[in-house]
Write an enzyme that holds these catalytic residues in place. Structure first.
Site, PDB file in Angstrom:
ATOM      1  N   GLY A   1       0.927  -1.172   0.007  1.00 47.27           N
ATOM      2  CA  GLY A   1       0.010  -0.063   0.056  1.00 47.27           C
ATOM      3  C   GLY A   1       0.935   1.308   0.093  1.00 47.27           C
ATOM      4  O   GLY A   1       2.090   1.125   0.338  1.00 47.27           O
TER       5      GLY A   1
ATOM      6  N   ARG B   1       0.267   5.825   4.409  1.00 50.00           N
ATOM      7  CA  ARG B   1      -0.940   6.100   5.337  1.00 50.00           C
ATOM      8  C   ARG B   1      -2.288   5.586   4.597  1.00 50.00           C
ATOM      9  O   ARG B   1      -3.236   6.009   4.869  1.00 50.00           O
ATOM     10  CB  ARG B   1      -1.287   7.637   5.596  1.00 50.00           C
ATOM     11  CG  ARG B   1      -0.031   8.345   6.184  1.00 50.00           C
ATOM     12  CD  ARG B   1      -0.183   7.938   7.634  1.00 50.00           C
ATOM     13  NE  ARG B   1       0.624   8.947   8.424  1.00 50.00           N
ATOM     14  CZ  ARG B   1       0.898   8.840   9.787  1.00 50.00           C
ATOM     15  NH1 ARG B   1       0.334   7.752  10.576  1.00 50.00           N
ATOM     16  NH2 ARG B   1       1.792   9.579  10.421  1.00 50.00           N
TER      17      ARG B   1
ATOM     18  N   LYS C   1      -2.145  -0.107   5.568  1.00 57.06           N
ATOM     19  CA  LYS C   1      -1.479  -1.359   5.575  1.00 57.06           C
ATOM     20  C   LYS C   1      -1.185  -1.976   6.812  1.00 57.06           C
ATOM     21  O   LYS C   1      -1.333  -3.060   6.895  1.00 57.06           O
ATOM     22  CB  LYS C   1      -0.493  -1.400   4.518  1.00 57.06           C
ATOM     23  CG  LYS C   1       0.672  -0.327   4.674  1.00 57.06           C
ATOM     24  CD  LYS C   1       1.525  -0.199   3.542  1.00 57.06           C
ATOM     25  CE  LYS C   1       2.780   0.629   3.892  1.00 57.06           C
ATOM     26  NZ  LYS C   1       2.430   2.108   3.929  1.00 57.06           N
TER      27      LYS C   1
ATOM     28  N   ALA D   1      10.356  -4.782  13.900  1.00 51.04           N
ATOM     29  CA  ALA D   1      10.311  -3.072  13.524  1.00 51.04           C
ATOM     30  C   ALA D   1      11.673  -2.958  13.073  1.00 51.04           C
ATOM     31  O   ALA D   1      12.565  -2.874  13.668  1.00 51.04           O
ATOM     32  CB  ALA D   1       9.920  -2.561  14.821  1.00 51.04           C
TER      33      ALA D   1
ATOM     34  N   HIS E   1       2.429   3.162  17.009  1.00 54.10           N
ATOM     35  CA  HIS E   1       2.354   1.805  16.535  1.00 54.10           C
ATOM     36  C   HIS E   1       2.543   0.846  17.829  1.00 54.10           C
ATOM     37  O   HIS E   1       2.001  -0.343  18.006  1.00 54.10           O
ATOM     38  CB  HIS E   1       3.505   1.368  15.711  1.00 54.10           C
ATOM     39  CG  HIS E   1       3.416   1.800  14.325  1.00 54.10           C
ATOM     40  ND1 HIS E   1       3.062   0.642  13.282  1.00 54.10           N
ATOM     41  CD2 HIS E   1       2.955   2.728  13.462  1.00 54.10           C
ATOM     42  CE1 HIS E   1       2.892   1.267  12.116  1.00 54.10           C
ATOM     43  NE2 HIS E   1       2.758   2.495  12.051  1.00 54.10           N
TER      44      HIS E   1
END
Length: 453
Positions: free
Chosen positions: A283, A286, A289, A307, A325
């Site tokens: 994607g 923003r 996804k 990460a 996140h």
């Protein structure tokens, strides 16, 4: 047991006849009309009976003449349509009927039964256990309120001829007393409500697409749900995305959505669902996804979150993104900040969420100092190692990556080279994926679906 879903919708059904939201209009255009949730077991036991249910039974070709037991979960009007008792009395006044449920639900029914009708009202509360002509019924606590706290129940039903199910509507995340009661139940089928869909701000009396998988996890952890359990989402509303998208959301959690009138044979092998183990979610910026990728693994009790972005000194905006996140990850997830993804995949023992390939590639380019004359060949070797580790992994993996090929052509040679290389990384990973999803403006579109057998 044969279970006929006479309805799979919420109180207002789906679509809501007064609503013109995209979800309602899509459902109406596709002819996917869902009435109030109820089920008929072996033609003799009716689970909830709202005002729409008698007519729904006729449409499903299932007359209710053999019904001998009605089990109400609570006193909300979409679950208790007492006029059905009057309709029944007009043609079956001499046949016995058990009406079971919380006292408040039964009180709504008493005036619809004649004084000489052979109707037995059986008030129940959580913890009760009753036997109804070959069915053992345990009454469980629900996280839902109709009039007062504690006036809503769920049902654990086992048939003497085989088969056991959990009827779990209406309820939010299950109370500890219910989880304790169903430990090691190993249900053949669970009918679990999922009313609020993508809305997480409407209260705790129903499940949404965040709490639903967590309840599935809780039931798996205590042995109430196994790999053989057929999990069917019911009490669906227009807060959910269209059915095709909802089915994709439910599939990784081992759950499914069925139409009104569907027949579920409890005790027989559940329909085999997709078993994709490697998924790439693509994607733009923003696009939603990462949120979608996290939802795919939401039913896993333990996840390793790779990460690859890490913290960037002197960049408060990036730090804020990282913090957001972290806050939305479940407590059972372990975060590992690394760009050595190949090694992490090789060592993984739990499902992995890799977010994202774009920041991973940026980190490897910086590590090899390619922009100041470093070794591009080392980056190619890193890509090869990543793809090999992805292919060899023995745990489910979901990775996120940026779809950069559809945007503006970068204005610098370095930008164009990065775009081209990330495109090749995405293509190499896709070649080893069972499922690929493109997320645009928060809407996921499957580009490749996992195997179904």
């Amino acid at each position: 047991m044969e279970v006929v879903l006479l309805g799979t919708g919420s109180a207002d059904g789906w679509p809501n006849p007064f609503c013109v939201c995209a979800s309602c209009r899509t459902a109406a255009a596709r002819g996917e009309i869902r009435g109030q949730t109820a089920a008929l077991i072996d033609d003799v036991l009716l689970l909830d009976c709202g005002p729409e249910v008698p007519r729904a039974a006729v449409r499903a070709g299932r007359p209710l003449d053999a019904v001998r037991h009605i089990l109400f979960t609570h006193a909300h009007p979409d679950h208790v349509g007492p006029a059905a008792l009057l309709f029944r009395a007009w043609v079956q006044r001499d046949r016995p009927l058990d009406v079971v449920g919380p006292p408040e639900a039964l009180d709504l029914c008493r005036d619809w039964v004649g004084p000489d009708d052979p109707v037995r009202f059986v008030p129940v509360v959580p913890g009760d256990r009753i036997v109804l002509n070959g069915y053992e019924v345990r009454v469980l606590e629900a996280a839902h309120t109709a009039i007062r706290d504690g006036d809503s129940v769920l049902y654990d039903i086992a048939a003497s001829g085989g088969g056991r199910l959990l009827w779990a509507t209406d309820t939010g995340p299950l109370p500890s007393s219910t989880l304790d009661a169903v430990r090691d139940a190993r249900y053949d089928a669970v009918f679990l409500e999922e009313t609020f869909g993508t809305r997480t701000d409407l209260g705790a009396g129903h499940h949404d697409l965040t709490t639903f998988p967590r309840t599935v996890v809780a039931l798996r952890d205590i042995g109430a749900v196994t790999d053989a359990t057929d999990i069917v989402a019911v009490h669906l509303s227009h807060y959910n995305p269209p059915t095709s998208e909802l089915a994709e959301r439910l599939r990784p959690w081992g759950a499914r959505v069925v139409d009104d009138g569907a027949v579920v044979r409890v005790g027989e092998p559940a329909p085999r669902r997709g078993t994709s183990s490697r998924t790439l979610v693509l994607g733009g910026a923003r696009a939603g996804k990462s949120t979608y990728a996290e939802a795919l693994l939401a039913a896993e009790p333990r996840v390793t979150y790779l990460a690859t972005g890490g913290m960037q000194e002197g960049d408060p905006e990036w730090a804020e993104r990282v913090a957001l996140h972290r806050e939305r990850r479940p407590s059972g997830w372990t975060t590992v900040e690394t760009t050595d993804v190949a090694a992490a995949l090789a060592d993984a023992r739990d499902p992995v969420l890799l977010d994202c390939l774009g920041t991973w590639l940026t980190g490897r380019l910086d590590h090899h100092r390619v922009w100041t004359g470093g070794d591009w060949g080392a980056v190619d070797a890193d890509v090869a190692d990543l793809v090999a580790a992805w292919r060899a992994a023995r745990v489910p993996i979901v990775a996120v990556s940026n779809e950069v090929g559809s945007g503006v052509v970068p204005s610098t040679p370095a930008g164009r080279r990065f775009r081209d290389l990330l495109g090749r990384v995405n293509s190499a990973v896709v070649a080893e994926c069972e499922s690929v999803v493109l997320v645009v403006a928060g809407v996921p579109t499957p580009l490749r679906s996992g195997p179904t057998d």
